[in-house]
Design an enzyme around this catalytic site. Sequence first.
Site: not given
Length: 700
Positions: A190, A230-231, A251
């Site tokens: 993450d 997350w791009g 998300d």
Amino acid sequence: MPFQQFVRARRLCRAVVVRAAVLALAAGALVGLQEQQGAVDLDRTQPVAVTSNQIPVPTAPMGWASWNTFAAKIDYNVIKTQVDAFVAAGLPAAGYKYINLDEGWWQGTRDSAGNITIDESEWPGGMSAIADYIHSKGLKAGIYTDAGRDGCGYYFPTGRPAAPGSGSEGHYEQDMLQFSQWGFDYVKVDWCGGDVEGLDARTTYQAISDAAAKATATTGRPLTLSICNWGKQNPWNWGAGMAALWRTNTDIIFHGNSPSWDSMLTNFDTNVHPTAQHTGYYNDPDMLMVGMDGFTAAQNRSHMNLWAVSGAPLLAGNNLATMSTESANILKNPEVIAVDQDPRGLQGVKVAEDASGLQTYGKVLSGTGKRAVVLLNRTSSAQNMTVRWSDLGLTNASATVRNLWTRANVGSFGTSYTVNVPAKDSVMLTVTGATEAASTTYEAEASGNTNGGSAADATCADCSGGTKVGGVGNGAANTLRFNAVSAADTGTKVVDIAYVNGDSAARTAVLQVNGQTATKVSFPPTGSWTTPGTVSVEVSLTKGSANTLTFSNSSAWTPDLDAIEVRPLPGTNGTQFTGQQSSRCLDVDNNTITNGTQAQLWDCAGGVNQSWTYTARKELVVYGNKCLDAYQAGTTNGTKVVIWDCNGGNNQKWNVNADGTVTNVNAGLCLDAYNAATANGTKVVLWTCGGGANQKWTRQ
């Protein structure tokens, strides 16, 4: 089709099918081939087409992940219960194989040597025990960490106290090795700590990728890496070859929220990077919400349709222990899964939007004349929707249409098929038996190459229009260039790459199209050094014959590439807008998809960020779903021209005029290269039309 390889002391000579040129392989690669084959005479008949032997590439991961249902509240018993329900529901037989632990398994503690320590009251026997249990069911085990010092559980605690130190920064090699030694096969990394700390995503994840590779080499257990930033910082530009998958967005569901149609579409819409997804590397729009409270059966089916046509990872996130038979059957639909897991490994693309919100997506499948199609109705009323064979790159010949949810053929049709699609719903089809539209083959040629040869040794039998590049000899890079590749229109094309790889492992090469962002392509083994095969990529070409595809690698571990075959996808056709004064193109910087990104001038390269579709609604659309937009509906000189989600506003409508100007319908002002500048990066604005060359555009 016979293939030829670069070998020692024997002359290779064949005619070019279509203009192409080559730089022979470097000496190191030649030696490698000689060791495996010996010096042999390969003077063979010229091939006339790329082989139809498509080599299956690694498919996108399928499985279950804990986050959507349990957030951080996981322990051994929670995961064991889900594993048992996973097996009982028949998901492994349908192709699902990963059980992935997300956040919450670790609270950031380490021993004096820096090794992760575990609360064994929650995880009896430690993490190796749960990995062993997962493996005992014939499944693979996944685990989770963060790229920063402190993970998401510190910044966004969800069911557990804030946990400082729950990231892997400073311990990448140590943690990857520990995960592998515990028995985990997959790691999701993450970005909460990385984001807060302002880390550079590309270099950070490269270090993590290297650490995972080192752990694999040490333990012999492959560790699949999932990048989850997350791009941010555009991972589609650099993720291929670094990881098996990378998140393209935030998300899909935030903790405490219910699944929604809009959140599903948002993540689908930002997963629009077809040139990045190929040969076993995947865009990841996040976990599935299928079977979660708040989604209807129809919405569950549409969710599967959109993820499958994208070729996305299928990671369920519902509570398997309470899953209904209906939800299980939706997750297990074999025909939808087959589209997602198609061994060609390509991403589906939007090929039509006949009216606003009525979108057709097509995916090129393995074999010939085979496509998957999703007709997506975003509107609030049922609509008739049509898929045309010509948009899919097929000829107008009879084809069989099959509905993948009724699992029945609906008939044979000559040029198109029309069906009524309910409001906010979709229909998924396959179209098979049609003939591929005309393609063009470009063949690499070289002759007279000897170990330690010079640039003069790299010659072509008939390299009309080609350019010899670089040199041959010790230390030279391996480079293969296909010049003068032609396209009838700017847009996305499918390229089949013919090659031979007789090694036991995949080999890689870096592909660059024109001046676009390069991508690493993987070439799996073909079975032997005399067995040809193909893998496929999607590329964006510019109209005309000025396209160049270059394959390179500084390593000797390069596959033997023979030819490429370029196939059109007419439904993706667009237009480049070239500034008359600058000779540079209307461009979105670095393939960015973020709303509000200002348009600019950049060297024309034909990339997806320079391919604009001018619709009947007067929109200029890029990436399939972003419109050129006068920021905040501005009407004054200097108003920024940006990209934004298409919404039908007049500030997103443009008149493309015969004199070369482009005027905004709302403002009545011209598309303008600011201050008449011509350099790369010059911003594009609205300005009073004055007839200047900085306000005139040529379409190609």
